[in-house]
Design a protein around this motif. Sequence first.
Motif, PDB file in Angstrom:
ATOM      1  N   LEU A 308       0.805  -1.213   0.000  1.00 55.27           N
ATOM      2  CA  LEU A 308       0.000   0.000   0.000  1.00 55.27           C
ATOM      3  C   LEU A 308       0.838   1.263   0.000  1.00 55.27           C
ATOM      4  N   VAL A 309       2.108   1.161   0.387  1.00 55.71           N
ATOM      5  CA  VAL A 309       2.934   2.365   0.496  1.00 55.71           C
ATOM      6  C   VAL A 309       4.195   2.327  -0.350  1.00 55.71           C
ATOM      7  N   ALA A 310       4.711   1.143  -0.636  1.00 49.64           N
ATOM      8  CA  ALA A 310       6.001   1.046  -1.325  1.00 49.64           C
ATOM      9  C   ALA A 310       6.060   1.829  -2.637  1.00 49.64           C
ATOM     10  N   PRO A 311       5.029   1.799  -3.485  1.00 52.13           N
ATOM     11  CA  PRO A 311       5.140   2.530  -4.755  1.00 52.13           C
ATOM     12  C   PRO A 311       5.105   4.046  -4.609  1.00 52.13           C
ATOM     13  N   THR A 312       4.732   4.532  -3.420  1.00 53.67           N
ATOM     14  CA  THR A 312       4.543   5.976  -3.271  1.00 53.67           C
ATOM     15  C   THR A 312       5.515   6.598  -2.278  1.00 53.67           C
ATOM     16  N   LEU A 313       6.575   5.887  -1.960  1.00 52.17           N
ATOM     17  CA  LEU A 313       7.637   6.472  -1.139  1.00 52.17           C
ATOM     18  C   LEU A 313       8.580   7.323  -1.960  1.00 52.17           C
ATOM     19  N   ARG A 314       8.485   7.221  -3.274  1.00 47.44           N
ATOM     20  CA  ARG A 314       9.465   7.873  -4.158  1.00 47.44           C
ATOM     21  C   ARG A 314       8.789   8.335  -5.447  1.00 47.44           C
ATOM     22  N   ASN A 315       9.477   9.228  -6.157  1.00 45.07           N
ATOM     23  CA  ASN A 315       9.214   9.403  -7.578  1.00 45.07           C
ATOM     24  C   ASN A 315       9.626   8.118  -8.291  1.00 45.07           C
ATOM     25  N   SER A 316       9.184   7.951  -9.525  1.00 42.22           N
ATOM     26  CA  SER A 316       9.622   6.792 -10.294  1.00 42.22           C
ATOM     27  C   SER A 316       9.684   7.139 -11.768  1.00 42.22           C
ATOM     28  N   ALA A 317      10.461   6.335 -12.521  1.00 44.14           N
ATOM     29  CA  ALA A 317      10.579   6.513 -13.966  1.00 44.14           C
ATOM     30  C   ALA A 317      10.911   5.158 -14.581  1.00 44.14           C
ATOM     31  N   ASN A 318       9.983   4.622 -15.367  1.00 42.22           N
ATOM     32  CA  ASN A 318      10.159   3.310 -15.978  1.00 42.22           C
ATOM     33  C   ASN A 318      10.174   3.419 -17.497  1.00 42.22           C
TER      34      ASN A 318
END
Length: 465
Positions: A308-318
């Motif tokens: 629930l939180v791991a994807p939103t602890l950071r910016n990301s770029a794939n």
Amino acid sequence: MAEPSATAEPLATAEPLADAHTADEAVRFCSDLIRIDTANRGGGDGVERRAAEYVAERLADAGFDPVILESAPGRANVVTRIAGTEPGRPALLVHGHLDVVPADPAQWRVPPTSGEIADGVIWGRGAVDMKNAVAMLLALLRSWARHGRRPRRDLVVAFTADEEDTAAFGARFLVDRHAGLFDGCTEAIGESGGYAYHVDAGADADPDAGVRLYPIGAAERGTAWVKLTARGTAGHGSRVHPDNAVAALAAAVVRIAEYEWPVRLIPTVRACLAGIAAALGPPTGDPADLDETAAAALADALGAAAALVAPTLRNSANPTVLQAGSTVNVVPGSAVGYVDGRVLPGHLAEFEATLDRLTGPRVTWEYAHRERPLDAPLATPTVAAMAAALRAEDPAAHVVPYCLAGGTDAKHFAALGITGYGFTPLGLPPGYDYHAMFHGVDERVPVEALTFGIRVLDRFLAGVG
């Protein structure tokens, strides 16, 4: 979860009127909508008209006054307004999208447009994302019409096209061309939130007792789809080419893919971490004391709840798309790539500076599409009413705010000053991988999940002030 302020209105205590007939209608509507192919292939390739007509007909049959708004041939939206009993209150927008992402039938156990109902489960593309929610709302509104029930606030109900691409034919079109339909709306509820998420209670808890978390969407990362372009010297593939555009692009793509973005703790994610930790065990201290290092460590310790939180602890770029060359013996003069970037509220400048560094001097980048990040307040009567509606149906519910890793139509309605929350409740069983259903193979939803969701929506929409 944040409690209501001292001036908050209490949630209406009347029992929900949604009955077995309402639940049966929701299941049938969901199945019917799945059978209407609304696959959105991007770039304008999609048709929602038949689904829009289906929705509008069922609203009209119940005495509502829906309008179909077509932004281009076949790209249709439906909007209706339901007058509240207390017209001085601000209106609430309730929105859901009619389009779905494409599905390859060869990969599915059942045809993705079958709408098959078997063993208490509805199968097909859109069963979760999000024809189930459209069906629940349709059935609930028809139930209200049968019983003469009305909400306290005006409700504006919008079923949109094109959410799965840029929303140019859907929410963005409505906001740009038909903003008057949303007059008076200050808040909205939409996709993804209020669903049961089962986790173990921890080593010290009863091994037979799990914890049911119910996340409410209170933030969204911003969309930052980026186009990379490398330019070089075109020529024959047999010769030395130090100025090779494909090689330059490939190097930049690898740097972007391998980069570990730093943890950046926004208020909603901080509150989510603290809420989950409190639900799973003894208090972990004041959440205001969590720094970014401690937040990452806490997330790692949450087990299944970390999703629930791991994807939103950071910016990301794939990196997602590469385009270069036409034949193997020709070095092209340019190469293009696309990156799906997502940006936390308040961290756009860091995202852009990092891309400048990672792309390097031989690759340029520009936005192919971008949308704002969102971060809604938590200590509001509306959030408290969502939590109360969930707890009324599930007294063991642990309600937590969370940040969506992706985006919804809420980004577009925010341009009208409408604060958006993710709240499409579902009573999901243990072992059901809700997040895997989004854009996944064999998308499906339990019938009982809709029954629970209708009752929660009934309590919330009728009672919220």
